[in-house]
Design a protein around this motif. Structure first.
Motif, PDB file in Angstrom:
ATOM      1  N   ASP A  74      30.168  28.824 -54.101  1.00 54.81           N
ATOM      2  CA  ASP A  74      29.484  27.904 -53.972  1.00 54.81           C
ATOM      3  C   ASP A  74      29.562  26.563 -52.710  1.00 54.81           C
ATOM      4  N   ARG A  75      28.784  25.768 -52.103  1.00 57.05           N
ATOM      5  CA  ARG A  75      29.511  24.483 -51.365  1.00 57.05           C
ATOM      6  C   ARG A  75      29.911  24.452 -51.778  1.00 57.05           C
ATOM      7  N   SER A  76      30.291  23.692 -52.829  1.00 57.84           N
ATOM      8  CA  SER A  76      31.089  22.890 -53.726  1.00 57.84           C
ATOM      9  C   SER A  76      32.858  23.356 -54.087  1.00 57.84           C
ATOM     10  N   CYS A 116      29.982  27.596 -61.443  1.00 61.30           N
ATOM     11  CA  CYS A 116      28.319  27.269 -61.869  1.00 61.30           C
ATOM     12  C   CYS A 116      28.004  28.728 -62.041  1.00 61.30           C
ATOM     13  N   THR A 153      26.353  23.644 -62.718  1.00 61.64           N
ATOM     14  CA  THR A 153      25.169  23.836 -62.337  1.00 61.64           C
ATOM     15  C   THR A 153      24.744  25.029 -63.200  1.00 61.64           C
ATOM     16  N   TYR A 155      21.803  27.162 -61.919  1.00 60.83           N
ATOM     17  CA  TYR A 155      20.961  27.216 -61.591  1.00 60.83           C
ATOM     18  C   TYR A 155      19.478  28.260 -61.369  1.00 60.83           C
ATOM     19  N   LYS A 184      19.358  23.190 -62.628  1.00 58.60           N
ATOM     20  CA  LYS A 184      18.418  23.019 -61.304  1.00 58.60           C
ATOM     21  C   LYS A 184      17.346  24.444 -60.834  1.00 58.60           C
ATOM     22  N   ASP A 195      22.906  25.414 -51.110  1.00 58.29           N
ATOM     23  CA  ASP A 195      23.976  25.074 -52.211  1.00 58.29           C
ATOM     24  C   ASP A 195      25.157  26.216 -52.517  1.00 58.29           C
ATOM     25  N   ILE A 196      24.736  27.385 -51.905  1.00 59.45           N
ATOM     26  CA  ILE A 196      25.541  28.477 -52.023  1.00 59.45           C
ATOM     27  C   ILE A 196      25.471  29.254 -50.707  1.00 59.45           C
TER      28      ILE A 196
END
Length: 255
Positions: A74-76, A116, A153, A155, A184, A195-196
């Motif tokens: 993901d973006r994190s 995640c 997280t 999702y 989430k 987020d992704i």
């Protein structure tokens, strides 16, 4: 009454129906004579990922189903474990084997680093694809502490009204606080891309099709089917209205 026993015993009354975790009561407690070194050794063994690598068990049949697979990030920067609920055969896979498989996948494919979970609930049937909230809670509680900390997280894609209500009510009892607040909800795929990045996650065709249906009929999210017989898609007969108009007109002239 005259004889007495020196053996001590304890009786625990557990409110199992209320979601009380019985693990602290049922696990073997360390003896008073054990030192700190024994506790440290136990913790090291508990955190050792290699103990969950089951070498003598074949999971090839579950791998073919592709309901639990490692994807991109993901973006994190967290790696993604994709869970496709529709692909999970809940009626033929036991809870114990599901737990072993999940532990095996995490330890073999991602032994360290944050991750995640993207759970796709699209077109899931409770009787066929859902292992149950108590089983999911049991699997999560069985995870080592560092695994729980690595999970950032969850999702939840395409949640239905029933799943939202179940998690909002029973989830507070059956899910630990750490997992409950990591969930989430994502009602549409377009919100997931915040987020992704696209391309980091493989989306099955039926999930995309379900997303398109929800986009055109948003009330389906709440269990309401506005057009159950799909009458809006039926082609109208241009001559039927004309025949009724002529019939009513003839009646007016007759009067």
């Amino acid at each position: 009454m005259g004889s007495s026993s020196n053996d001590d015993f304890s009786v625990f009354v557990l409110a199992s129906d209320l979601g009380v975790d019985a693990t602290p009561f049922l696990t073997n407690q360390p003896s008073q004579g054990s030192g700190l070194g024994d506790d440290e050794e136990t913790n090291e063994n508990w955190q050792d990922c290699s103990q969950y690598l089951v070498a003598d068990e074949d999971f090839s049949d579950l791998d073919l189903l592709q309901f639990f697979s490692l994807q991109g990030s993901d973006r994190s920067g967290c790696r993604i474990f994709r869970v496709v609920g529709k692909h999970f055969p809940a009626q033929v896979v036991s809870a114990e084997r599901l737990k072993k498989y999940i532990f095996h996948k995490i330890c073999s494919q991602l032994p360290e680093g944050p991750f995640c979970i993207v759970y796709m609930h699209s077109t899931v049937q409770k009787e066929d694809n859902s292992p149950g909230i108590t089983v999911l809670r049991w699997i999560y509680e069985e995870l080592p502490g560092n695994f729980k900390g690595r999970l950032q997280t969850v999702y939840f894609i395409h949640p239905c009204l029933r799943s939202r209500l179940a998690i909002a009510t029973l989830g507070r009892l059956f899910l630990s606080g750490g997992l409950y607040w990591k969930i989430k909800y994502v009602s549409r795929l377009q919100y997931l891309w915040a987020d992704i990045k696209k391309g980091e996650l493989e989306v099955p065709d039926f999930v995309q099709d379900h997303d398109d249906v929800l986009e055109h009929r948003p009330l389906t999210d709440y269990g309401i089917e506005p057009d159950p017989f799909h009458l809006s898609a039926a082609t109208a007969n241009p001559y039927s209205l004309g025949r009724y108009e002529e019939r009513w007109a003839s009646r007016e002239f007759a009067l």
